[in-house]
Design a protein around this motif. Structure first.
Motif, short mmCIF file in Angstrom:
data_model
loop_
_atom_site.label_atom_id
_atom_site.label_comp_id
_atom_site.label_asym_id
_atom_site.label_seq_id
_atom_site.Cartn_x
_atom_site.Cartn_y
_atom_site.Cartn_z
N ALA A 9 0.76 -1.06 0.02
CA ALA A 9 0.16 0.00 0.06
C ALA A 9 1.06 1.27 -0.06
N GLU A 10 1.87 1.20 0.64
CA GLU A 10 2.85 2.33 0.74
C GLU A 10 3.48 2.77 -0.50
N LEU A 11 3.90 1.53 -1.15
CA LEU A 11 4.59 1.51 -2.33
C LEU A 11 3.60 2.05 -3.45
N HIS A 12 2.13 1.88 -3.44
CA HIS A 12 1.38 2.54 -4.27
C HIS A 12 1.24 3.74 -4.18
N ASP A 13 1.08 4.19 -2.93
CA ASP A 13 1.09 5.55 -2.34
C ASP A 13 1.96 6.61 -2.88
N GLU A 14 3.13 6.01 -2.91
CA GLU A 14 4.35 6.53 -3.14
C GLU A 14 4.18 6.95 -4.79
N LEU A 15 3.87 5.86 -5.31
CA LEU A 15 4.01 6.36 -7.06
C LEU A 15 2.77 7.27 -7.44
N ARG A 16 1.61 7.01 -6.58
CA ARG A 16 0.28 7.74 -6.95
C ARG A 16 0.51 9.17 -6.57
N ALA A 17 1.40 9.57 -5.59
CA ALA A 17 1.92 10.82 -5.03
C ALA A 17 2.44 11.77 -6.52
N THR A 18 3.16 10.90 -7.17
CA THR A 18 3.83 11.28 -8.26
C THR A 18 3.00 12.22 -9.35
N GLU A 19 1.57 11.80 -9.19
CA GLU A 19 0.72 12.41 -10.43
C GLU A 19 0.56 13.84 -10.50
N GLU A 20 0.61 14.56 -9.19
CA GLU A 20 0.56 15.78 -9.07
C GLU A 20 1.85 16.74 -9.26
N ARG A 59 9.51 -3.13 -9.79
CA ARG A 59 11.15 -2.86 -9.78
C ARG A 59 11.59 -2.75 -10.89
N ARG A 60 11.43 -3.56 -12.03
CA ARG A 60 12.01 -3.43 -13.30
C ARG A 60 11.60 -2.20 -14.10
N LEU A 61 10.35 -1.68 -13.69
CA LEU A 61 9.87 -0.58 -14.64
C LEU A 61 10.55 0.70 -13.91
N LEU A 62 10.62 0.75 -12.57
CA LEU A 62 11.31 1.94 -11.84
C LEU A 62 12.83 1.99 -12.17
N SER A 63 13.32 0.93 -12.79
CA SER A 63 14.77 0.68 -12.93
C SER A 63 15.10 1.82 -13.93
N GLU A 64 14.11 2.00 -15.03
CA GLU A 64 14.19 2.65 -16.30
C GLU A 64 13.94 4.28 -15.84
N VAL A 65 13.97 4.49 -14.73
CA VAL A 65 13.74 5.94 -14.11
C VAL A 65 15.03 6.50 -13.38
N ASP A 66 15.83 7.32 -14.27
CA ASP A 66 16.98 7.82 -13.52
C ASP A 66 16.69 9.04 -12.84
N ASP A 67 15.94 9.98 -13.55
CA ASP A 67 15.68 11.31 -12.86
C ASP A 67 14.22 11.50 -13.28
N ALA A 68 13.33 11.68 -12.64
CA ALA A 68 11.78 11.99 -12.77
C ALA A 68 11.89 13.39 -13.35
N GLY A 69 12.55 14.46 -13.36
CA GLY A 69 12.55 15.69 -13.77
C GLY A 69 11.94 16.58 -12.69
N ASP A 70 11.78 16.15 -11.53
CA ASP A 70 11.42 16.81 -10.46
C ASP A 70 12.07 16.11 -9.32
N GLU A 71 12.38 16.94 -8.40
CA GLU A 71 13.12 16.73 -7.13
C GLU A 71 12.55 15.43 -6.41
N GLU A 72 11.18 15.95 -5.92
CA GLU A 72 10.22 15.37 -4.95
C GLU A 72 9.95 14.00 -5.76
N GLU A 78 12.78 6.88 -5.83
CA GLU A 78 13.75 6.03 -4.90
C GLU A 78 13.17 5.41 -3.71
N ARG A 79 12.03 5.97 -3.15
CA ARG A 79 11.50 5.32 -2.04
C ARG A 79 10.71 4.14 -2.49
N ALA A 80 9.93 4.26 -3.58
CA ALA A 80 9.17 3.20 -4.21
C ALA A 80 10.14 2.10 -4.55
#
Length: 93
Positions: A9-20, A59-72, A78-80
């Motif tokens: 649930a926390e994993l999902h919340d961290e990813l959902r928080a990036t929507e905004e 985990r494999r999908l997120l390994s493709e993200v080096d920089d999301a373009g926004d620090e938060e 990274e937390r996910a």
């Protein structure tokens, strides 16, 4: 000790928080797909084998993200990643 379902649930919340957040377009596709997969296992009570498979995919999908373009957003990704590792470690041990 936090159980696997709480970590998922926390994993999902961290990813959902990036929507905004102003996430880079390419990173956003990877994060969005990872979020959808995480949502799939965060809802209901899937068997451990399904959680292992889907969180491994996140985990494999997120390994493709080096920089999301926004620090938060990058910090949340990274937390996910860390959460995905914790989940997989708990399931495998």
């Amino acid at each position: 000790m936090t159980d696997v379902s709480e970590l998922v649930a926390e994993l999902h919340d961290e990813l959902r928080a990036t929507e905004e957040l102003p996430v880079d377009r390419t990173a956003g596709r990877w994060i969005g797909e990872a979020q959808a997969v995480a949502a799939d296992v965060a809802e209901g009570d899937p068997p451990e084998s399904v959680v292992r498979e889907r969180v491994g995919h996140v985990r494999r999908l997120l390994s493709e993200v080096d920089d999301a373009g926004d620090e938060e957003a990058t910090e949340r990704v990274e937390r996910a990643r860390d959460l995905a590792e914790q989940i997989l470690d708990r399931i495998e041990n």
